[in-house]
Design an enzyme around this catalytic site. Sequence first.
Site, PDB file in Angstrom:
ATOM      1  N   TYR A 141      -2.212  -7.938  -4.416  1.00 58.70           N
ATOM      2  CA  TYR A 141      -1.050  -7.915  -5.301  1.00 58.70           C
ATOM      3  C   TYR A 141       0.227  -8.174  -4.507  1.00 58.70           C
ATOM      4  O   TYR A 141       1.080  -8.974  -4.908  1.00 58.70           O
ATOM      5  CB  TYR A 141      -0.973  -6.566  -6.017  1.00 58.70           C
ATOM      6  CG  TYR A 141       0.181  -6.431  -6.977  1.00 58.70           C
ATOM      7  CD1 TYR A 141       0.147  -7.075  -8.212  1.00 58.70           C
ATOM      8  CD2 TYR A 141       1.291  -5.651  -6.672  1.00 58.70           C
ATOM      9  CE1 TYR A 141       1.196  -6.943  -9.114  1.00 58.70           C
ATOM     10  CE2 TYR A 141       2.341  -5.511  -7.559  1.00 58.70           C
ATOM     11  CZ  TYR A 141       2.285  -6.161  -8.780  1.00 58.70           C
ATOM     12  OH  TYR A 141       3.327  -6.039  -9.666  1.00 58.70           O
TER      13      TYR A 141
ATOM     14  N   LYS B 108       2.941 -11.225  -4.980  1.00 62.96           N
ATOM     15  CA  LYS B 108       4.343 -10.965  -5.298  1.00 62.96           C
ATOM     16  C   LYS B 108       5.280 -11.420  -4.177  1.00 62.96           C
ATOM     17  O   LYS B 108       6.410 -11.838  -4.433  1.00 62.96           O
ATOM     18  CB  LYS B 108       4.546  -9.477  -5.599  1.00 62.96           C
ATOM     19  CG  LYS B 108       3.963  -9.038  -6.935  1.00 62.96           C
ATOM     20  CD  LYS B 108       4.640  -9.729  -8.100  1.00 62.96           C
ATOM     21  CE  LYS B 108       4.178  -9.194  -9.441  1.00 62.96           C
ATOM     22  NZ  LYS B 108       4.867  -9.848 -10.591  1.00 62.96           N
TER      23      LYS B 108
END
Length: 244
Positions: free
Chosen positions: A143, A147
């Site tokens: 993740y 990002k």
Amino acid sequence: MNIKDATVLVTGGNRGLGKELVQKFLDAGARKVYVGSRTPIETSDPRLQPIKLDVTNEEDVKAAAEVARDVNILINNAGIASFASVLTAPSMQRAHEEMETNYFGTLAMIRAFAPILKKNGGGAIVDILSVLSWFTTPLTAAYSASKAAALQLTESARIELRSQGTQVIAVHLGYMDTDMAADINAPKVSPAAVADKIIEGIINEQEEVLADQRSQHVKAALASDKKAFYQTIQAEWNKTEQPV
């Protein structure tokens, strides 16, 4: 930028922060809000226009750009997250999915809508990022990578689109009270509070929105002593005694 009479497209607009943003834009006087989601919402509100939109699907993105040619605010909110070690996961499939949605999906939407925003006077692009675009942990590596990539995209798009008058805003936040963070036992900010900060950021032409106290704390801590910050993460990880 003025929200009144604006036309907005919110990806992932059917739940969580996306759903809250849809309502907040209407409350702020937006003329129309396109609500993008994999399964279109049902609504009787004439100000809302549901769109079938999976940001990882090239045809969906193309169709959305053909329909929503009056957009002047694009909210890249759609995102997914998993919380597991990338080194011990059964496969790399989930890591691929997170990158496809959080980075490539955002890239696809910006590529499709930047010319539309230019034609409509510049407008704004808002990318919903995370404090995890600044740092990582073993359980958030995929993740965080997606990002972090999205943050670099946001920064480069801001430079590239400045000449056409398009605001490009990076939104950072920690834990939010949505389904994504349902299993996390920590203080959480409400989607309504984050949405208010985003609206404020657009109006005030901010380039960065720190939407909660955690994002403010993390940014300050990393700037002050990054090594100490990661030592804390290492200590917490060591307590779990999870083998690689």
